[in-house]
Design an enzyme around this catalytic site. Structure first.
Site, PDB file in Angstrom:
ATOM      1  N   ARG A 120      44.446  34.229-122.707  1.00 47.27           N
ATOM      2  CA  ARG A 120      45.613  33.579-122.113  1.00 47.27           C
ATOM      3  C   ARG A 120      46.895  34.363-122.377  1.00 47.27           C
ATOM      4  NH1 ARG A 120      41.662  30.515-121.910  1.00 47.27           N
ATOM      5  NH2 ARG A 120      41.506  28.573-120.713  1.00 47.27           N
TER       6      ARG A 120
ATOM      7  N   HIS B 197      72.946  52.109-115.791  1.00 49.06           N
ATOM      8  CA  HIS B 197      73.052  52.563-117.181  1.00 49.06           C
ATOM      9  C   HIS B 197      72.544  51.539-118.194  1.00 49.06           C
ATOM     10  CE1 HIS B 197      76.729  50.109-117.415  1.00 49.06           C
ATOM     11  NE2 HIS B 197      76.698  50.285-118.722  1.00 49.06           N
ATOM     12  N   ASP B 198      72.453  50.258-117.817  1.00 49.08           N
ATOM     13  CA  ASP B 198      72.022  49.227-118.761  1.00 49.08           C
ATOM     14  C   ASP B 198      70.670  48.593-118.418  1.00 49.08           C
ATOM     15  OD1 ASP B 198      73.980  49.308-120.675  1.00 49.08           O
ATOM     16  OD2 ASP B 198      75.180  47.682-119.843  1.00 49.08           O
TER      17      ASP B 198
ATOM     18  N   HIS C 103      79.164  43.525-115.289  1.00 47.73           N
ATOM     19  CA  HIS C 103      79.683  44.676-116.047  1.00 47.73           C
ATOM     20  C   HIS C 103      79.282  45.977-115.368  1.00 47.73           C
ATOM     21  CE1 HIS C 103      80.256  47.633-119.215  1.00 47.73           C
ATOM     22  NE2 HIS C 103      78.952  47.879-119.210  1.00 47.73           N
TER      23      HIS C 103
ATOM     24  N   ASP D  69      81.742  53.668-118.414  1.00 50.27           N
ATOM     25  CA  ASP D  69      81.251  52.538-119.211  1.00 50.27           C
ATOM     26  C   ASP D  69      82.269  52.169-120.287  1.00 50.27           C
ATOM     27  OD1 ASP D  69      79.562  50.587-120.284  1.00 50.27           O
ATOM     28  OD2 ASP D  69      78.467  52.028-121.515  1.00 50.27           O
TER      29      ASP D  69
END
Length: 451
Positions: free
Chosen positions: A389, A102-103, A63, A231
């Site tokens: 842990r 952008h993502d 995308h 977008d």
């Protein structure tokens, strides 16, 4: 002199070792961006269909590559109408890289993941703070408000600058900022206030950016408008194409709805693309995008003076014109008929359990007083061994950022609150950076289902 020379600059928060022209600096940014791990991780983060293994269905990476190409075409179309003084190569690169990035701050499972994280933060953080710190200073309500919000765009800035240390130009970082409000600030009715665009942890960077680009105090950096439009254009048709490819939606269902309720322009695009012939979606998308490309470019040039002075307060596609209305219809249809499908919601439920489960498993690390957290390596009791842990599962890069900022970050009134603030950021950075598959694997491990 072109006004864009005030926006396309070589300045970085940490100055380069050697003097750079704006173009040299922005070209160096491209190399850093393309090779960084947050971009690579996009290949295993969801676009519409979480955990999908079908190669033809889009990931966040594919995308973002499509958005990048759309952004490039928009930039070139706008530049054809600008004067010769604009550094065209730098202009295009800034838009392209903003589109690619952008993502990168989006958590596992996309916007659904954001909602899950915000809900957990608002529910759990007050009690955890009470256990670890006790009462807060006068500054703490603002810092708590900051921590209880999560937004992919704000996380992108943090990820690239504070965690990865890419030291990108301030021009490139500014081009990423969709919103001007800090998560620590109250939302107002001003433009670009809908969501937070940065966290308190990045406030010094934002202050430097706004000093260099004064118009971004209340408005957007100009090229951000092109990134946002790219977008919208990219996913408007793509989400529906993926739904049909996946079998979640039939082409006949989409055609019936579109020919019944779509505007005349959209119906014409559909009929001209010939749904009965192979390659339909490619033709349909191209027909719509050709017109959107012209529309967005015209809107940018029409509003350019207001865009440059920071006063333009509407998206470039927020116009009463047929191509923009058609795109909005497609996006609305996808939300109604694709995102609410049983298959998509079932996948999101898996993501909900995993995200919330991982956050809850690591919550005991936030309940510790600072001294206990920093001395976990010395504990030998059963609870201490478990917590140790969990601590060892935190990424070294994120731990290094925590150690640096929990001691040295400015603008905090209380050292104890600063430490706890960055401890929460440590957990959020870790979880939000996970891919869809990684968060499920981590959840299964923490539940004892795998070694």
């Amino acid at each position: 002199m072109s006004e864009y020379q005030h926006f396309i600059v070589s300045e970085r928060q940490v100055p380069a070792a050697q003097a750079e022209t704006a173009l040299e600096a922005i070209e160096a940014d491209r190399s850093r961006i393309v090779q960084c791990s947050p971009v690579r991780r996009l290949q295993q983060k969801t676009q519409v269909f979480p955990l999908d293994v079908k190669a033809s269905v889009r990931s966040r990476l594919t995308h973002s590559l499509e958005v990048k190409e759309t952004g490039r075409q928009l930039a070139l179309t706008v530049l054809a109408e600008l004067g010769p003084d604009v550094d065209k190569q730098a202009f295009v690169s800034l838009v392209e890289m903003a589109c690619l990035l952008h993502d990168v701050g989006n958590p596992p499972f996309g916007h659904f993941g954001e909602v899950v994280m915000i809900d957990w933060l608002r529910t759990r953080l007050p009690a955890l703070f009470q256990q670890a710190v006790g009462s807060g200073s006068r500054q703490w309500p603002m810092l708590m408000a900051d921590l209880q919000q999560f937004e992919g765009n704000a996380q992108s800035l943090r990820l690239l600058h504070s965690l990865q240390g890419l030291n990108l130009t301030l021009s490139q970082l500014a081009a990423l900022q969709k919103y001007v409000r800090g998560a620590y600030q109250r939302q107002t009715h001003g433009p670009w206030q809908q969501k937070p665009g940065h966290y308190f942890s990045e406030r010094p960077l934002i202050q430097q950016m706004r000093k260099l680009f004064p118009t971004t105090t209340q408005g957007r950096y100009p090229l951000t408008f092109l990134m946002e439009a790219a977008d919208d254009m990219a996913y408007g048709v793509a989400d529906l194409e993926d739904a049909v490819d996946r079998g979640v939606l039939s082409l006949a269902e989409l055609e019936q709805a579109l020919l019944s309720n779509g505007n005349d322009y959209l119906q014409q695009c559909w009929q001209q693309a010939k749904a009965e012939e192979p390659g339909f979606f490619s033709r349909f998308r191209q027909s719509l995008n050709d017109d959107l490309l012209v529309l967005v470019s015209e809107q940018y040039l029409l509003h350019q003076p207001a865009i440059l002075d920071g006063s333009h307060n509407a998206s470039l596609l927020d116009v009463d014109q047929a191509p923009a209305q058609a795109l909005q219809w497609l996006k609305d249809f996808a939300h109604r008929q694709v995102f609410n499908r049983r298959e998509v919601e079932a996948l999101e439920l898996s993501g909900f359990a995993a995200l919330k489960g991982v956050l809850e498993a690591f919550a005991p690390l936030l309940a510790l007083p600072a001294q206990e957290f920093t001395s976990l390596e010395n504990r030998q009791d059963a609870e201490g061994l478990l917590l140790r842990r969990l601590y060892h599962r935190l990424p070294p890069r994120h731990l290094a950022a925590y150690r640096r900022d929990s001691v040295n970050a400015t603008l905090f009134e209380s050292a104890t609150e600063r430490e706890w603030y960055f401890r929460v950021r440590l957990l959020l950075d870790f979880v939000s950076g996970m891919t869809d598959t990684y968060v499920l694997e981590e959840y299964r491990l923490l539940c004892g289902f795998q070694g």
